[in-house]
Design a protein around this motif. Structure first.
Motif, PDB file in Angstrom:
ATOM      1  N   GLY A 268       0.598  -1.380  -0.269  1.00 55.54           N
ATOM      2  CA  GLY A 268      -0.118  -0.093  -0.212  1.00 55.54           C
ATOM      3  C   GLY A 268       0.690   1.222  -0.058  1.00 55.54           C
ATOM      4  O   GLY A 268       0.132   2.508   0.468  1.00 55.54           O
ATOM      5  N   GLU A 269       2.256   1.273  -0.724  1.00 52.38           N
ATOM      6  CA  GLU A 269       3.012   2.272  -0.664  1.00 52.38           C
ATOM      7  C   GLU A 269       2.898   3.336  -1.591  1.00 52.38           C
ATOM      8  O   GLU A 269       2.211   2.918  -2.456  1.00 52.38           O
ATOM      9  CB  GLU A 269       4.528   1.218  -0.591  1.00 52.38           C
ATOM     10  N   GLU A 270       3.017   4.704  -1.058  1.00 54.31           N
ATOM     11  CA  GLU A 270       2.443   5.721  -2.189  1.00 54.31           C
ATOM     12  C   GLU A 270       3.649   6.326  -2.976  1.00 54.31           C
ATOM     13  O   GLU A 270       4.600   6.161  -2.754  1.00 54.31           O
ATOM     14  CB  GLU A 270       1.558   6.507  -1.426  1.00 54.31           C
ATOM     15  N   LEU A 271       3.645   5.643  -4.267  1.00 59.49           N
ATOM     16  CA  LEU A 271       4.249   5.790  -5.291  1.00 59.49           C
ATOM     17  C   LEU A 271       4.224   6.851  -5.400  1.00 59.49           C
ATOM     18  O   LEU A 271       3.226   7.922  -6.082  1.00 59.49           O
ATOM     19  CB  LEU A 271       4.178   4.694  -6.095  1.00 59.49           C
ATOM     20  N   PRO A 272       5.288   8.038  -6.429  1.00 66.06           N
ATOM     21  CA  PRO A 272       5.236   8.433  -7.628  1.00 66.06           C
ATOM     22  C   PRO A 272       4.093   8.918  -8.685  1.00 66.06           C
ATOM     23  O   PRO A 272       5.338   8.987  -9.700  1.00 66.06           O
ATOM     24  CB  PRO A 272       6.865   9.195  -7.724  1.00 66.06           C
ATOM     25  N   TRP A 273       3.060   8.734  -8.941  1.00 61.19           N
ATOM     26  CA  TRP A 273       2.522   8.176  -9.698  1.00 61.19           C
ATOM     27  C   TRP A 273       2.287   9.402 -10.462  1.00 61.19           C
ATOM     28  O   TRP A 273       2.582  10.016 -10.344  1.00 61.19           O
ATOM     29  CB  TRP A 273       0.761   8.444  -9.601  1.00 61.19           C
ATOM     30  N   PRO A 274       2.665   9.356 -12.673  1.00 59.21           N
ATOM     31  CA  PRO A 274       2.627   7.677 -12.476  1.00 59.21           C
ATOM     32  C   PRO A 274       3.609   6.934 -12.659  1.00 59.21           C
ATOM     33  O   PRO A 274       4.650   7.670 -12.789  1.00 59.21           O
ATOM     34  CB  PRO A 274       2.133   8.019 -14.346  1.00 59.21           C
ATOM     35  N   VAL A 275       4.082   5.837 -12.695  1.00 62.18           N
ATOM     36  CA  VAL A 275       4.991   4.904 -12.913  1.00 62.18           C
ATOM     37  C   VAL A 275       4.381   3.809 -13.764  1.00 62.18           C
ATOM     38  O   VAL A 275       3.763   3.285 -14.781  1.00 62.18           O
ATOM     39  CB  VAL A 275       5.170   4.297 -11.373  1.00 62.18           C
ATOM     40  N   VAL A 276       5.789   3.088 -14.493  1.00 64.39           N
ATOM     41  CA  VAL A 276       6.500   2.196 -15.450  1.00 64.39           C
ATOM     42  C   VAL A 276       6.949   1.008 -14.739  1.00 64.39           C
ATOM     43  O   VAL A 276       7.680   1.100 -14.077  1.00 64.39           O
ATOM     44  CB  VAL A 276       6.782   2.193 -16.246  1.00 64.39           C
ATOM     45  N   VAL A 277       5.933  -0.536 -14.957  1.00 56.53           N
ATOM     46  CA  VAL A 277       6.511  -1.912 -14.327  1.00 56.53           C
ATOM     47  C   VAL A 277       6.585  -2.607 -15.491  1.00 56.53           C
ATOM     48  O   VAL A 277       5.775  -2.176 -16.016  1.00 56.53           O
ATOM     49  CB  VAL A 277       5.382  -2.506 -13.386  1.00 56.53           C
ATOM     50  N   LYS A 278       7.969  -3.061 -14.975  1.00 49.72           N
ATOM     51  CA  LYS A 278       8.551  -3.750 -16.192  1.00 49.72           C
ATOM     52  C   LYS A 278       9.358  -4.980 -15.353  1.00 49.72           C
ATOM     53  O   LYS A 278       9.560  -5.247 -14.286  1.00 49.72           O
ATOM     54  CB  LYS A 278       9.269  -3.309 -16.499  1.00 49.72           C
ATOM     55  N   SER A 279       9.052  -5.976 -16.295  1.00 52.09           N
ATOM     56  CA  SER A 279      10.037  -7.413 -15.106  1.00 52.09           C
ATOM     57  C   SER A 279      11.088  -6.891 -15.165  1.00 52.09           C
ATOM     58  O   SER A 279      11.513  -6.155 -16.685  1.00 52.09           O
ATOM     59  CB  SER A 279       9.071  -8.643 -16.534  1.00 52.09           C
ATOM     60  N   ARG A 280      11.256  -7.839 -14.201  1.00 48.17           N
ATOM     61  CA  ARG A 280      13.317  -7.349 -14.431  1.00 48.17           C
ATOM     62  C   ARG A 280      13.540  -8.028 -15.144  1.00 48.17           C
ATOM     63  O   ARG A 280      14.734  -7.343 -15.091  1.00 48.17           O
ATOM     64  CB  ARG A 280      13.718  -7.823 -12.869  1.00 48.17           C
ATOM     65  N   HIS A 281      13.358  -9.294 -15.033  1.00 49.02           N
ATOM     66  CA  HIS A 281      14.396  -9.843 -16.375  1.00 49.02           C
ATOM     67  C   HIS A 281      13.641  -9.455 -17.867  1.00 49.02           C
ATOM     68  O   HIS A 281      12.466  -9.798 -17.692  1.00 49.02           O
ATOM     69  CB  HIS A 281      14.781 -11.054 -15.874  1.00 49.02           C
ATOM     70  N   SER A 282      14.506  -8.826 -18.846  1.00 51.51           N
ATOM     71  CA  SER A 282      14.128  -8.852 -20.121  1.00 51.51           C
ATOM     72  C   SER A 282      14.053  -9.915 -20.948  1.00 51.51           C
ATOM     73  O   SER A 282      14.748 -11.242 -21.199  1.00 51.51           O
ATOM     74  CB  SER A 282      14.826  -7.293 -20.687  1.00 51.51           C
ATOM     75  N   ARG A 283      12.767 -10.093 -21.799  1.00 49.80           N
ATOM     76  CA  ARG A 283      12.421 -12.078 -22.614  1.00 49.80           C
ATOM     77  C   ARG A 283      10.933 -11.110 -22.840  1.00 49.80           C
ATOM     78  O   ARG A 283      10.761 -10.311 -23.056  1.00 49.80           O
ATOM     79  CB  ARG A 283      12.431 -12.225 -21.318  1.00 49.80           C
ATOM     80  N   ARG A 284      11.107 -12.032 -24.288  1.00 47.02           N
ATOM     81  CA  ARG A 284      10.052 -12.349 -24.762  1.00 47.02           C
ATOM     82  C   ARG A 284       8.759 -12.437 -24.249  1.00 47.02           C
ATOM     83  O   ARG A 284       8.272 -12.744 -23.719  1.00 47.02           O
ATOM     84  CB  ARG A 284      10.097 -12.934 -25.858  1.00 47.02           C
ATOM     85  N   HIS A 285       7.931 -10.460 -24.402  1.00 51.20           N
ATOM     86  CA  HIS A 285       6.863 -10.921 -23.671  1.00 51.20           C
ATOM     87  C   HIS A 285       6.434 -10.838 -22.615  1.00 51.20           C
ATOM     88  O   HIS A 285       5.629 -11.283 -21.915  1.00 51.20           O
ATOM     89  CB  HIS A 285       5.631 -12.539 -24.475  1.00 51.20           C
ATOM     90  N   ASP A 286       6.946  -9.557 -22.089  1.00 50.57           N
ATOM     91  CA  ASP A 286       7.209  -9.909 -20.414  1.00 50.57           C
ATOM     92  C   ASP A 286       6.646  -8.406 -20.075  1.00 50.57           C
ATOM     93  O   ASP A 286       6.218  -7.966 -21.408  1.00 50.57           O
ATOM     94  CB  ASP A 286       8.668  -9.493 -19.835  1.00 50.57           C
ATOM     95  N   LEU A 287       6.229  -8.219 -18.910  1.00 51.55           N
ATOM     96  CA  LEU A 287       5.844  -7.027 -18.018  1.00 51.55           C
ATOM     97  C   LEU A 287       6.656  -5.640 -18.748  1.00 51.55           C
ATOM     98  O   LEU A 287       7.150  -5.225 -17.799  1.00 51.55           O
ATOM     99  CB  LEU A 287       5.452  -6.995 -17.075  1.00 51.55           C
ATOM    100  N   VAL A 288       5.615  -5.327 -18.929  1.00 51.67           N
ATOM    101  CA  VAL A 288       5.999  -3.271 -19.242  1.00 51.67           C
ATOM    102  C   VAL A 288       4.663  -2.729 -19.882  1.00 51.67           C
ATOM    103  O   VAL A 288       4.205  -2.724 -20.491  1.00 51.67           O
ATOM    104  CB  VAL A 288       6.264  -3.561 -20.633  1.00 51.67           C
TER     105      VAL A 288
END
Length: 276
Positions: free
Chosen positions: A115-135
């Motif tokens: 529940g931490e307040e982040l400096p919105w907006p933020v970009v969330v990415k998979s730590r490990h880059s690969r095909r079809h990862d989270l961005v």
């Protein structure tokens, strides 16, 4: 010269066009590290290997080749570094490159539940880059929790969203030649077209090109891509890729063929990654 492509897809446009340029006078082979049985004979190695895949088996094969004296573009260590976005950010920032601030979280679920307040907006990415990862972009806690339900145990990096003009500046480097393009950001509010438009390097500020060249030195890459955002006229690096798929860039196959031959001849050894 004997040139070997380490890839499961030798028909990739960049590789296919490079092969067509080389084959009249040179022996071009390809090897899929994922299906190869055993290791190559150290006494019969190619003059240069092009590492166009990033799987664990491919990296292990590349290390074997390097240990037996074969030049590999890019090296296994440099390729592996670019798969870890946490390590990538640390190396870039330590070198003084304008890389986006990056924070690492062990799991998206843990971050969402805190529940931490982040400096919105933020970009969330998979730590490990690969095909079809989270961005993805998250504008609030609700969006973060929704992503956590989709990617519950995913190690991630969190980056502040950099206000920009909605275009990703895609720059690709082969040895000393830079190619550039513009593509609508996948994080833009509306993404009507993901086609990359070629961009002349003369249309970019010289300091941007200096930053891109510096990336190659810092990450010990000979063939690489850099994603830049225009933040009020200043470049912000958001990603670095080892041996990207450079499509539709006139002169790129010729540059890659020339680099392969220079490396095979020993006139341009592959860059070597230096530890901290």
């Amino acid at each position: 010269m004997r040139i070997c492509l380490l890839t499961p897809a030798p028909d990739h446009p960049l590789l296919a066009e490079t092969t067509a340029l080389l084959t009249p006078h040179h022996d071009v082979q390809w090897l899929d590290p994922g299906t190869a049985k055993g290791l190559p004979d150290p006494a019969a190695l190619a003059d240069v290997y092009l590492l166009k895949t990033r799987t664990p088996r491919a990296l292990a094969l590349a290390r074997f080749l390097e240990e037996h004296g074969a030049p590999v573009l890019n090296s296994a260590s440099a390729t592996e570094l670019c798969q870890d976005r946490t390590a990538m950010a640390e190396v870039a920032l330590r070198a003084g490159l304008p890389f986006v601030a990056t924070r690492t979280e062990a799991s998206l679920t843990r971050l969402a539940e805190a529940g931490e307040e982040l400096p919105w907006p933020v970009v969330v990415k998979s730590r490990h880059s690969r095909r079809h990862d989270l961005v993805a972009r998250a504008d609030d806690t609700a969006r973060l929790r929704a992503l956590a339900r989709q990617w519950p145990d995913e190690p991630v990096v969190i980056q502040p969203f950099t206000p920009n003009d909605g275009w990703d500046h895609k720059l690709w480097v082969v040895a000393d030649e830079i190619f550039a393009g513009l593509r609508r950001s996948e994080l833009a509010t509306a993404v009507p077209d993901r086609t990359t438009r070629s961009l002349g390097t003369g249309e970019l500020p010289a300091r941007w090109l200096d930053v891109v060249r510096r990336v190659g030195e810092v990450f010990a890459l000979d063939v690489y891509g850099v994603d830049l955002l225009d933040a009020g006229g200043e470049p912000v690096i958001v990603d670095v890729n080892a041996f990207p798929g450079i499509r539709g860039q006139a002169g790129a196959p010729e540059a890659l063929a020339a680099l392969a031959l220079r490396t095979a001849a020993g006139s341009r050894p592959p860059r070597v990654l230096v530890g901290p």
